[in-house]
Design a protein around this motif. Structure first.
Motif, mmCIF file in Angstrom:
data_model
loop_
_atom_site.group_PDB
_atom_site.id
_atom_site.type_symbol
_atom_site.label_atom_id
_atom_site.label_comp_id
_atom_site.label_asym_id
_atom_site.label_seq_id
_atom_site.Cartn_x
_atom_site.Cartn_y
_atom_site.Cartn_z
ATOM 1 N N GLY A 109 0.830 -1.209 0.000
ATOM 2 C CA GLY A 109 0.000 0.000 0.000
ATOM 3 C C GLY A 109 0.862 1.255 0.000
ATOM 4 O O GLY A 109 0.609 2.201 -0.745
ATOM 5 N N LEU A 110 1.909 1.240 0.813
ATOM 6 C CA LEU A 110 2.807 2.402 0.910
ATOM 7 C C LEU A 110 3.453 2.690 -0.437
ATOM 8 O O LEU A 110 3.512 3.840 -0.886
ATOM 9 C CB LEU A 110 3.881 2.139 1.971
ATOM 10 N N MET A 111 3.903 1.631 -1.111
ATOM 11 C CA MET A 111 4.580 1.861 -2.376
ATOM 12 C C MET A 111 3.622 2.441 -3.412
ATOM 13 O O MET A 111 3.971 3.377 -4.134
ATOM 14 C CB MET A 111 5.221 0.590 -2.914
ATOM 15 N N VAL A 112 2.406 1.903 -3.442
ATOM 16 C CA VAL A 112 1.413 2.447 -4.380
ATOM 17 C C VAL A 112 1.181 3.937 -4.090
ATOM 18 O O VAL A 112 1.150 4.774 -4.995
ATOM 19 C CB VAL A 112 0.090 1.651 -4.280
ATOM 20 N N ALA A 113 1.072 4.274 -2.796
ATOM 21 C CA ALA A 113 0.820 5.671 -2.418
ATOM 22 C C ALA A 113 1.983 6.569 -2.819
ATOM 23 O O ALA A 113 1.776 7.663 -3.340
ATOM 24 C CB ALA A 113 0.577 5.773 -0.913
ATOM 25 N N TYR B 252 12.578 -1.352 -0.639
ATOM 26 C CA TYR B 252 13.638 -0.720 -1.416
ATOM 27 C C TYR B 252 13.034 0.199 -2.489
ATOM 28 O O TYR B 252 13.499 1.323 -2.699
ATOM 29 C CB TYR B 252 14.539 -1.771 -2.063
ATOM 30 N N GLY B 253 11.942 -0.274 -3.095
ATOM 31 C CA GLY B 253 11.238 0.559 -4.086
ATOM 32 C C GLY B 253 10.756 1.854 -3.456
ATOM 33 O O GLY B 253 10.909 2.933 -4.026
ATOM 34 N N CYS B 254 10.181 1.757 -2.262
ATOM 35 C CA CYS B 254 9.706 2.948 -1.546
ATOM 36 C C CYS B 254 10.864 3.905 -1.308
ATOM 37 O O CYS B 254 10.745 5.120 -1.487
ATOM 38 C CB CYS B 254 9.107 2.577 -0.188
ATOM 39 N N TYR B 255 12.000 3.339 -0.914
ATOM 40 C CA TYR B 255 13.190 4.148 -0.633
ATOM 41 C C TYR B 255 13.607 4.918 -1.877
ATOM 42 O O TYR B 255 13.801 6.131 -1.847
ATOM 43 C CB TYR B 255 14.309 3.216 -0.156
ATOM 44 N N ARG B 256 13.673 4.203 -2.995
ATOM 45 C CA ARG B 256 14.083 4.868 -4.238
ATOM 46 C C ARG B 256 13.093 5.953 -4.634
ATOM 47 O O ARG B 256 13.474 7.043 -5.062
ATOM 48 C CB ARG B 256 14.219 3.841 -5.368
#
Ligand SMILES: Nc1ncnc2c1ncn2[C@@H]1O[C@H](COP(=O)(O)OP(=O)(O)OP(=O)(O)O)[C@@H](O)[C@H]1O
Ligand SMILES: [Mg+2]
Lengths: 298, 273
Positions: free
Chosen positions: B162-166, B261-265
């Motif tokens: 959910g976080l990454m989508v947001a 890691y995606g969220c971080y990037r």
């Protein structure tokens, strides 16, 4: 003086729009530094980059002589463009969040609320404030923890005349006690009143940069005419007294070099056997100089 | 770290949509459990309340409450996109948070919500077990409690997606729709398309739901009826087998790490204006 912020070759584009291009700036500790430029000249972009909100495309900058890290920003009070807080939280809770981020005690909150005359509204939700009050809260947040450096982007935006005067006084006081100020503004008189140094931006490029009193110094301009203007023009041109001569509807418009007085011009003309029958002092306002500076090469 | 958690608490607990969604989650959760004793009266011979006994209650409850994790993921999307629309990521960065801190604070919120979900399932299972079990020994009661660890992991993974989508989409409505589309449309369709391939068990959402799989109902009822016959292969095949448990857990951990890691990037590149 110790170097506080150095910007080297900073560039940033938004797709095809070039917001800033190869910007170089050096700001020392204790300076009150104005960044002056018309709308869209890249002031906010520059301040956004140095406060970590956006990333530059190329170039670099250093705070306190070091590569920028988030820790630096904890000792800088910033207000970039309009202030943004949690709309559903009251002022106190919003400022608590800032205190937590900066790692300072909540005890400083009443002081800054008092300073920005929002103490009565401390239990109001941020969303219920008027535009000017929001702006003042943004300033209050910037003052939290009494930082040594203030970065303010058009801090008088949206304020009434009284509010503008108040903010200017507040900022002036901060400068007075030795804080470093970086102030972006498109209002010349604001920069002139508050800042000791100024950088003038236009379309993302640095046009000029230096002490306010040199850059925005009022030139002495006089109009003269005599029976042979062409002769006078030639004579003056080689006299070393004037920096610029223009002809306008039959009169010569002279820009005097520093410390040259109208009296000297008159005496010089007389020594060339030319009697001036017209002489008028015409001070150029700073505003028109600024406009001229910015208009050049456009 | 403690400061980050504290600011998250101020932000969350004062935010009405957050409180309301969590309240709705609790209501749905409670109703979802209360419905079983009601169904029970309609079915003779087998009793659903058998599933509420130790040690099966742990597995059963983890399985039936797993879909509620989607609600928590929606909560995470809501609070993250709100930071974009209120420009408060910008404010926090200006005053000294690093972009990694922003990620950390949201992961702390997610960890907090995961623990909350796990405790809720754990305490409910415990309470139901105590009410419905005939025999109570500590050994029986505590058997299968390991499922709570997997429940925690499932909740955490769900919310990081959910976080990454947001972070990718920034807009609240679009993010919610995208997440739901992934969950209720893309995943099942892929599952169907790949029905003849082993690879379908590696679909991310599938690995997460398989952390808390359907309990072996047949075995449970057989045990109840004291039938000593061993379960034959045919009945075993009714239940989907999927990946070995350890591999499934490993896959979820792998996916979650990739998502973080995606969220971080994404956060490193974002413009917070
Ligand atoms: N998010 C964005 N997307 C696209 N272009 C942008 C964006 N932000 C700024 N720009 C462009 O970059 C240029 C510089 O903008 P910037 O906001 O830095 O100007 P400014 O000097 O602060 O102007 P103002 O006095 O109006 O505040 C402008 O041409 C603007 O249109
Ligand atoms: Mg601006």
């Amino acid at each position: 003086m110790k170097e506080l912020l150095s910007i080297e070759g900073l560039s940033k584009s938004y797709k095809s729009i070039r917001a800033i291009h190869n910007l170089h700036l050096l700001i020392s500790e204790g300076q009150s530094f104005g960044i002056l430029g018309p709308n869209g000249s890249g002031k906010t972009t520059t301040l956004s980059i140095i406060t970590g909100i956006i990333r530059q495309d190329s170039g670099s900058f250093k705070w306190f002589g070091e590569e920028p890290v988030s820790e630096h920003r904890k000792s800088i009070g910033s207000l970039i463009e309009s202030p943004h807080f949690y709309p559903y939280l009251n002022l106190e809770k919003n400022l608590r969040i800032i205190c937590d981020i900066k790692g300072i005690s909540y005890k400083d909150i009443p002081r800054v609320l008092e300073m920005s005359r929002l103490i009565q509204r401390r239990k109001s939700r941020f969303s219920t404030l008027s535009l000017g009050m929001k702006q003042r809260l943004g300033l209050a947040a910037a003052m939290l923890g009494d930082p040594q450096v203030l970065v303010l982007d058009e801090p008088t935006n949206g304020l009434d005349p009284e509010g503008i005067a108040e903010v200017r006084e507040l900022v002036n006081n901060q400068v007075g006690i030795g804080k470093t100020l970086i102030l972006a503004s498109h209002i010349l008189s604001e920069v002139e009143k508050i800042c000791s140094h100024v950088a003038i931006l236009k379309k993302g490029e640095l046009l000029a940069n230096g002490p306010v009193r040199e850059l925005l110094a009022e030139d002495e301009i006089i109009e003269v005419s005599c029976r042979d203007n062409q002769l006078l023009k030639r004579k003056l041109g080689s006299s070393g007294l004037v920096s610029e001569i223009e002809e306008e509807n039959g009169v010569l418009v002279l820009t005097l070099k520093e410390r040259v007085t109208a009296h000297e011009i008159n005496a010089f003309a007389f020594s060339c056997n030319l009697v001036l029958h017209h002489m008028l002092s015409r001070k150029r306002s700073l505003e028109s100089q600024f406009l001229e500076l910015v208009k050049e090469e456009s | 770290m403690r400061k980050l958690l504290h600011t998250e608490q101020i932000k969350l607990f004062n935010y009405n949509p957050f409180r309301i969604t969590i309240a709705l989650y609790l209501v749905a959760f409670t109703l979802g459990i209360l419905i079983y004793p009601a169904i029970d009266k309609e079915i003779p011979v087998i009793s659903l309340s058998d599933l509420f006994r130790f040690p099966d209650v742990w597995l059963f409850l983890a399985w039936i409450t797993e879909p509620y994790n989607a609600v928590l993921a929606l909560v995470v999307i809501m609070i993250t996109t709100k930071e974009f629309s209120d420009h408060t990521f910008k404010t926090q960065v200006v005053f000294g948070l690093s972009r990694t801190d922003l990620l950390l604070q949201k992961l702390l919120s997610i960890a907090f919500l995961s623990l909350f979900a796990m405790l809720l399932v754990g305490l409910t299972s415990l309470a139901l077990g105590l009410i419905y079990s005939y025999k109570l020994t500590l050994k029986i009661a505590l058997e299968n409690t390991w499922i709570l660890g997997k429940y925690l992991l499932a909740a955490f993974s769900y919310m990081t997606i959910g976080l990454m989508v947001a972070l990718l989409i920034k807009n609240t409505a679009l993010s919610l729709i995208t997440f739901l589309a992934l969950r209720v449309f893309v995943d099942p369709v892929l599952w169907l398309l790949l029905r003849n391939h082993e690879i379908r068990w590696y679909l991310p959402f599938r690995t997460i739901t398989r952390l808390t799989p359907v309990p072996d109902l047949i075995e449970i009822f057989q045990r109840k009826m004291n039938s000593a016959e061993p379960i034959d292969e045919a009945t075993m095949d009714i239940l989907p087998k999927g990946l070995p448990e350890w591999l499934n857990v490993l896959m979820v951990i792998l996916y979650t790490s990739l998502v973080i890691y995606g969220c971080y990037r994404l956060l490193q590149r974002r413009r917070f204006t």
